[in-house]
Write a protein that holds these residues in place. Structure first.
Motif, PDB file in Angstrom:
ATOM      1  N   ARG A  31       0.790  -0.967  -0.183  1.00 24.14           N
ATOM      2  CA  ARG A  31      -0.138  -0.074   0.201  1.00 24.14           C
ATOM      3  C   ARG A  31       0.850   1.197  -0.141  1.00 24.14           C
ATOM      4  NH1 ARG A  31      -3.809  -0.192   4.706  1.00 24.14           N
ATOM      5  NH2 ARG A  31      -2.287   1.063   5.628  1.00 24.14           N
ATOM      6  N   GLN A  32       2.039   1.090   0.623  1.00 28.50           N
ATOM      7  CA  GLN A  32       2.889   2.228   1.061  1.00 28.50           C
ATOM      8  C   GLN A  32       3.475   2.691  -0.496  1.00 28.50           C
ATOM      9  OE1 GLN A  32       1.906   3.632   3.916  1.00 28.50           O
ATOM     10  NE2 GLN A  32       3.914   4.437   3.961  1.00 28.50           N
ATOM     11  N   LEU A  33       3.994   1.596  -0.959  1.00 23.06           N
ATOM     12  CA  LEU A  33       4.758   1.617  -2.317  1.00 23.06           C
ATOM     13  C   LEU A  33       3.949   2.330  -3.631  1.00 23.06           C
ATOM     14  CD1 LEU A  33       6.927  -1.389  -2.431  1.00 23.06           C
ATOM     15  CD2 LEU A  33       7.877   0.794  -2.333  1.00 23.06           C
ATOM     16  N   ASN A  34       2.611   1.853  -3.378  1.00 29.99           N
ATOM     17  CA  ASN A  34       1.585   2.066  -4.394  1.00 29.99           C
ATOM     18  C   ASN A  34       0.770   3.571  -4.219  1.00 29.99           C
ATOM     19  OD1 ASN A  34       1.766   0.300  -6.506  1.00 29.99           O
ATOM     20  ND2 ASN A  34       1.162  -1.156  -4.966  1.00 29.99           N
ATOM     21  N   ASP A  35       1.226   4.079  -2.949  1.00 24.99           N
ATOM     22  CA  ASP A  35       0.326   5.359  -2.486  1.00 24.99           C
ATOM     23  C   ASP A  35       0.849   6.438  -3.114  1.00 24.99           C
ATOM     24  OD1 ASP A  35      -0.617   7.617  -1.312  1.00 24.99           O
ATOM     25  OD2 ASP A  35      -1.058   6.244   0.477  1.00 24.99           O
ATOM     26  N   PRO A  36       0.254   7.310  -4.178  1.00 27.97           N
ATOM     27  CA  PRO A  36       0.932   8.325  -4.779  1.00 27.97           C
ATOM     28  C   PRO A  36       1.196   9.446  -3.748  1.00 27.97           C
ATOM     29  CG  PRO A  36      -1.153   8.227  -5.231  1.00 27.97           C
ATOM     30  CD  PRO A  36      -1.032   7.026  -4.611  1.00 27.97           C
ATOM     31  N   TYR A  37       0.410   9.568  -2.616  1.00 26.74           N
ATOM     32  CA  TYR A  37       0.504  10.605  -1.829  1.00 26.74           C
ATOM     33  C   TYR A  37       1.606  10.528  -0.751  1.00 26.74           C
ATOM     34  CZ  TYR A  37      -4.015  12.233  -2.929  1.00 26.74           C
ATOM     35  OH  TYR A  37      -5.023  12.812  -3.742  1.00 26.74           O
ATOM     36  N   VAL A  38       2.184   9.098  -0.496  1.00 26.73           N
ATOM     37  CA  VAL A  38       3.628   8.733   0.174  1.00 26.73           C
ATOM     38  C   VAL A  38       4.611   9.282  -0.610  1.00 26.73           C
ATOM     39  CG1 VAL A  38       5.064   6.850   0.824  1.00 26.73           C
ATOM     40  CG2 VAL A  38       2.372   6.686   1.381  1.00 26.73           C
TER      41      VAL A  38
END
Ligand SMILES: C[S@@+](CC[C@H](N)C(=O)[O-])C[C@H]1O[C@@H](n2cnc3c(N)ncnc32)[C@H](O)[C@@H]1O
Length: 220
Positions: A31-38
């Motif tokens: 989820r972190q790797l795919n989160d554009p906001y991260v």
């Protein structure tokens, strides 16, 4: 000025399962790797992706203005405070029960907001504020109704600060649970503010039950 946000593309990175990694950790990592906001928060040097929630809420409700006194409740690690502090002439009082790194020009108080001491300490610093923000969240238990009740209690606590510290015409924005604000709190807000709206910014994860209530025009 706060930079206007473009809608973000969802990314598609896959994480291989590793023997020693739990499935829940693999999911979190994916989820972190795919989160554009991260990604964006790293590029822009933000303390957390939560910054974009406030930026998007502000784009819709125009809460942030120059020369405001703002109370940021549940402020750690401090990305909301940084967003507010960017605006010319703003004074931010950031409160959290967790310690947070200093932000130049921001008054940071390390206090549990449910204590009377917290209320008294804030009162010594300000008597009236223009805006009360609360992104307070308790650690989730995974037990839906327990988490729901805890979030409700924190939203009530935040509203209590808003009613005690806002100046006439002031605004309040707080995290609430999916489905909006519960009836008792909604009644209090309706009595004390001119407009009440609910909003889930794009930066708030789709699967998360989080939502925000935005109340404007405090009647004092
Ligand atoms: C989601 S984080 C806030 C993120 C923050 N808006 C940002 O942009 O960095 C929620 C915070 O609420 C704080 N919190 C929860 N209950 C609290 C309480 N009773 N008193 C003070 N802080 C509290 C937690 O310690 C946590 O740091």
């Amino acid at each position: 000025m706060i930079k206007k946000q473009k809608p973000y593309k969802r990314l598609k990175e896959k994480v291989k399962t590793a023997k020693k990694r739990k499935i829940s950790s693999t999911r979190w990592l994916q989820r972190q790797l795919n989160d554009p906001y991260v990604k964006q928060s790293k590029v822009e040097g933000r303390r957390s992706r939560a910054a974009y929630k406030l930026i998007q809420i502000n784009e819709k409700f125009d809460l942030l203005r120059p020369n405001q006194v703002v109370l940021d409740l549940g402020a750690a690690p401090g990305s909301w405070s940084e967003v507010v502090n960017q605006i010319k002439g703003n004074k931010v009082i950031a409160v959290d029960k967790l310690e947070m790194d200093p932000i130049s020009g921001v008054e940071i108080l390390n206090l549990d907001l449910s204590s009377q001491e917290s209320f008294d300490r804030i009162r010594k610093i300000v008597t009236e504020v223009d805006l009360v923000l609360s992104d307070m969240a308790s650690d989730t238990t995974g037990h839906k109704s327990t988490d729901h009740i805890r979030t409700q209690e924190l939203a009530e606590l935040a509203a209590d600060y808003a009613l005690n510290f806002l100046k006439t015409g002031g605004s309040f924005c707080s995290k609430v649970f999916q489905g909006g604000t519960h009836q008792a709190l909604l009644d209090i807000l309706k009595k004390n503010f001119t407009t009440i709206k609910h909003y889930k910014p794009d930066a708030s994860r789709k699967g998360s039950p989080e939502n925000y209530v935005i109340a404007k025009g405090f009647k004092a």
